[in-house]
Design an enzyme around this catalytic site. Structure first.
Site, PDB file in Angstrom:
ATOM      1  N   ARG A  33      11.616   2.266   3.274  1.00  0.00           N
ATOM      2  CA  ARG A  33      10.988   1.588   4.407  1.00  0.00           C
ATOM      3  C   ARG A  33      12.028   0.621   4.966  1.00  0.00           C
ATOM      4  O   ARG A  33      12.625  -0.151   4.199  1.00  0.00           O
ATOM      5  CB  ARG A  33       9.755   0.816   3.921  1.00  0.00           C
ATOM      6  CG  ARG A  33       9.247  -0.309   4.814  1.00  0.00           C
ATOM      7  CD  ARG A  33       8.475   0.143   6.033  1.00  0.00           C
ATOM      8  NE  ARG A  33       7.349   0.976   5.763  1.00  0.00           N
ATOM      9  CZ  ARG A  33       6.072   0.604   5.849  1.00  0.00           C
ATOM     10  NH1 ARG A  33       5.768  -0.614   6.228  1.00  0.00           N
ATOM     11  NH2 ARG A  33       5.092   1.460   5.593  1.00  0.00           N
ATOM     12  N   ARG A  55       0.819  -1.215   0.000  1.00  0.00           N
ATOM     13  CA  ARG A  55       0.000   0.000   0.000  1.00  0.00           C
ATOM     14  C   ARG A  55       0.855   1.268   0.000  1.00  0.00           C
ATOM     15  O   ARG A  55       0.667   2.155  -0.831  1.00  0.00           O
ATOM     16  CB  ARG A  55      -0.936   0.000   1.212  1.00  0.00           C
ATOM     17  CG  ARG A  55      -1.923   1.147   1.174  1.00  0.00           C
ATOM     18  CD  ARG A  55      -2.847   1.151   2.363  1.00  0.00           C
ATOM     19  NE  ARG A  55      -3.561  -0.087   2.480  1.00  0.00           N
ATOM     20  CZ  ARG A  55      -3.276  -1.056   3.329  1.00  0.00           C
ATOM     21  NH1 ARG A  55      -2.293  -0.925   4.191  1.00  0.00           N
ATOM     22  NH2 ARG A  55      -3.988  -2.156   3.353  1.00  0.00           N
ATOM     23  N   THR A  56       1.771   1.372   0.941  1.00  0.00           N
ATOM     24  CA  THR A  56       2.599   2.579   1.024  1.00  0.00           C
ATOM     25  C   THR A  56       3.474   2.717  -0.223  1.00  0.00           C
ATOM     26  O   THR A  56       3.610   3.800  -0.798  1.00  0.00           O
ATOM     27  CB  THR A  56       3.484   2.529   2.286  1.00  0.00           C
ATOM     28  OG1 THR A  56       2.638   2.410   3.429  1.00  0.00           O
ATOM     29  CG2 THR A  56       4.323   3.787   2.419  1.00  0.00           C
ATOM     30  N   LYS A  58      24.266  -9.897   1.613  1.00  0.00           N
ATOM     31  CA  LYS A  58      25.707 -10.181   1.525  1.00  0.00           C
ATOM     32  C   LYS A  58      26.491  -9.310   2.503  1.00  0.00           C
ATOM     33  O   LYS A  58      27.709  -9.206   2.406  1.00  0.00           O
ATOM     34  CB  LYS A  58      26.202  -9.933   0.098  1.00  0.00           C
ATOM     35  CG  LYS A  58      25.504 -10.756  -0.973  1.00  0.00           C
ATOM     36  CD  LYS A  58      26.086 -10.432  -2.344  1.00  0.00           C
ATOM     37  CE  LYS A  58      25.201 -10.936  -3.478  1.00  0.00           C
ATOM     38  NZ  LYS A  58      25.411 -10.178  -4.720  1.00  0.00           N
ATOM     39  N   HIS A  92       6.808   7.484  10.773  1.00  0.00           N
ATOM     40  CA  HIS A  92       6.194   7.283   9.471  1.00  0.00           C
ATOM     41  C   HIS A  92       5.563   8.636   9.114  1.00  0.00           C
ATOM     42  O   HIS A  92       4.343   8.802   9.114  1.00  0.00           O
ATOM     43  CB  HIS A  92       5.135   6.182   9.567  1.00  0.00           C
ATOM     44  CG  HIS A  92       4.631   5.678   8.251  1.00  0.00           C
ATOM     45  ND1 HIS A  92       5.019   6.219   7.047  1.00  0.00           N
ATOM     46  CD2 HIS A  92       3.772   4.671   7.943  1.00  0.00           C
ATOM     47  CE1 HIS A  92       4.416   5.566   6.064  1.00  0.00           C
ATOM     48  NE2 HIS A  92       3.658   4.628   6.575  1.00  0.00           N
TER      49      HIS A  92
END
Lengths: 321, 321, 321
Positions: free
Chosen positions: C116, C65-66, C95, C144
């Site tokens: 994110r 969604r975001t 890695k 957020h």
């Protein structure tokens, strides 16, 4: 058809061996023009170079950096992208489909296929079946030709010429497709000397040695970076791929970071005109902290990255025209 | 609103049953025009058909081929794509979110939702909640209507008409949404005969049989492809989905490749005018090696793929206008 | 440089604390203009606002969604996107690569990085190394900020002003970055009262309490939603993150849905002018079935989503200019 096809018969980019000195000069010139326009705020001059074109990012091994380098280049030239991060898990490969079928099909969706695969030779196989250009973005322990091109292009930009370069290629050389592609590419230039620095167990593979020997390119093997550090024009570091090692190899490379790495312990051996390169990702083989004290030109986070973007944008534009 | 909505009341593409003979003719005509322009180097005439539009590829089951078919069509019509390869793992579905909320939200981000889902009926549910067109790209063992459209369109292009076709649908018919959608689509045409070729345990499901019977479409069941091979206009092969089988089913289909497959052992039964189709991925049910000896028209790697691209591009353009 | 940089010195969007009342007003005004043009069928006026720009969606935690909210905004403003759904698994992070290297590199591919990450503080770290704007799309239990902006913008649109709002923030408040960012944002407005409704064990964290206290914003804690439901202007529900709970927490929240949820049992306490919000995904804390009986304005599936699209499109346009 673009320059690479017309002048050099190149339709796909599979191996460094396809690109001789003149073909590389053509790539560098094309990349130079893109770099210049981008730097001068004249991006719009290339903004329609790939108008209407669709490029497929067909990655069976995740590699956000390489994938995005091609995709950003595509977008900046006005093209579109269809992408998969992990075709190994997310495609019909899991249902037993053969690569031959897949690439033939994808050639109807896309005007070029950029492919990363775990199997050596996969890109060549794909090129045999696809009706559109295939660009090898790494095939197993095989090749990674666009990485070699950007590496050579970086050296040329910073030194003016690749001829006469004294270069150390350091680290886990045994399985590295990047190393193979770069070594082959270096063979196109005059008076090059290559120093392979690695523990015996991780030294460069015989096919690379043979390739250089056949072309009378000078090379030496070393087991400690400090033996050669002061004399190099370029130092090309690579990552120790510890996750692929056997127990024996793991033991043999226990001190890899100090014996083959660059850090505060040996930085005093370097000179400001030396070029320090890395194909990334970097672990501890270059001590973390940007080497900004003027001891060397660290180009792996900027110059090499931009070179990759411009080289790949040129290849796509040229192969798709 | 486009033709499908104005003339046939179609806002979403959920099931083959929505598309009667006239609606299919409308789709084929639209796809024909796109195919023609693309083949003539006149892509630019469609390059702004979806200007400013965003299409969401909402795939809960990975399927690079189907996803890219829709996405390539979108790009070639000038639209943009937001995509997920595996919403099952990468979205709020894992946090217990309901599909109803998701599609309502996505309808604000996108102008159409192309959805692949593991659950039968998911596309219909989505259409009830989304405020934008939903296209079913496969829902569980339910339907895959755009696959059926491209299959029918391929037959029409190669034979001139679908009326009167003698078609064998072969393989793992029991669970196949592709088979269900294709069989329903065939019911729109005159004098069609459908031959379902499969071991008993994998034969076509009763709802498909009933659908055909109700519409008085002739069909027969067979247990060996060689019984019918010589007489067919089209042979539609499907993959043995061995990964979904029970032990009993696995045993019963041990010789599936020779009893239901096409290969050197029965290729001599085929004729050059026969059309050999497959929704892909192909495993061993069509022996690997392109059937280029003129024995039949193998269309699964080219004609069907292009048909899919053009049909889907038309659907998106039409539903979004 | 855009307004946010010129007037408020904002180059990156990391925390709600960066955005004072005036900066938020600037964001709301920009979003208003986009919303207006989009609603009036004048999308084309913004269709070239991000021409030639590439935005990187760099998601280490999946969040369709975001991610799609930012990507749809980018596409609608004419920009391009390079994306990864799960950099945690699909990038060089596996890695051992450091985020510092990654963002420095990505800054050459993209003109902005939307990130994110699972680690609190990751966005700030990235902003220190990237040469392009970084937008925090959620960092661990940190912040957020764009969610808070769209929440505040939604309240402003529906109430006319945020000043004087009586708001209940309900649910799992302890770890919520959304709650932290929203609470900080509310401190910019006059005569706000915040009611934190949660079982003790999930109550809001001390740093949020201190932030409000320092700014003399009135707040109260409650353990049952029905204590405050009738008096609120806004009810901001959040999901019970049961998958992150200890056994003790799980027991303490056994009746969470009835004690902190909205459903048929307490809907009669609500008024038509109340705003019912949720950052999604919603589980059972708002009973499933759209609350369409006129008891309250449910805005979580529409108004908030559109607000997010417009706020993010503005931020990208402004930061990239």
């Amino acid at each position: 058809m673009g320059l690479l096809h017309n002048q050099f018969g190149i339709r796909h980019v599979i191996s460094s061996a396809q690109f001789g000195r003149e073909a590389l000069a053509c790539v560098f010139e094309g990349a130079d023009d893109i770099a210049e326009k981008f730097a001068q705020g004249r991006r719009h001059e290339y903004a329609h170079a790939l108008d209407g074109a669709v490029v497929a990012s067909y990655f069976f091994e995740p590699s956000t950096r390489t994938r995005w380098s091609f995709e950003s280049g595509t977008h900046r030239m006005g093209g579109s992208v269809i992408t998969t991060e992990n075709a190994e898990k997310f495609s019909s490969a899991v249902k037993g489909e053969r690569l031959e079928d897949s690439v033939r099909v994808i050639g109807h969706y896309a005007d070029a296929i950029v492919m990363r695969h775990k199997r050596t030779g996969a890109a060549e196989l794909a090129a045999n079946y696809a009706k559109v250009p295939v660009i090898n973005a790494g095939d197993g322990t095989g090749e990674h030709p666009t990485q070699a091109m950007l590496d050579l292009y970086t050296i040329k930009k910073l030194r003016g010429t690749i001829d006469g370069v004294n270069i150390a290629i350091v680290g886990d050389l045994r399985l590295g497709r990047t190393v193979r592609s770069l070594a082959k590419g270096l063979c196109n230039y005059k008076k090059v000397t290559v120093h392979f620095v690695a523990p015996d167990i991780l030294q460069v593979s015989p096919d690379v040695v043979d390739y250089l020997a056949l072309r009378r390119v000078k090379f030496q093997k070393h087991s400690n970076i400090n033996e050669v550090l002061a004399d190099m024009d370029c130092i090309y570091m690579t990552r120790t791929q510890r996750e692929r090692m056997t127990a024996e190899e793991d033991t043999a490379t226990k001190n890899a970071d100090t014996e083959y790495g660059i850090g505060t312990h040996n930085l005093h051996l370097m000179r400001p005109d030396q070029i320090l390169m890395h194909p990334l990702p970097r672990n501890n083989e270059i001590e973390f902290s940007p080497l900004t004290d003027g001891r060397a030109k660290s180009v792996y986070l900027d110059d090499q990255i931009k070179a990759g973007l411009h080289v790949r944008a040129f290849l796509l534009k040229d192969l798709l025209n």
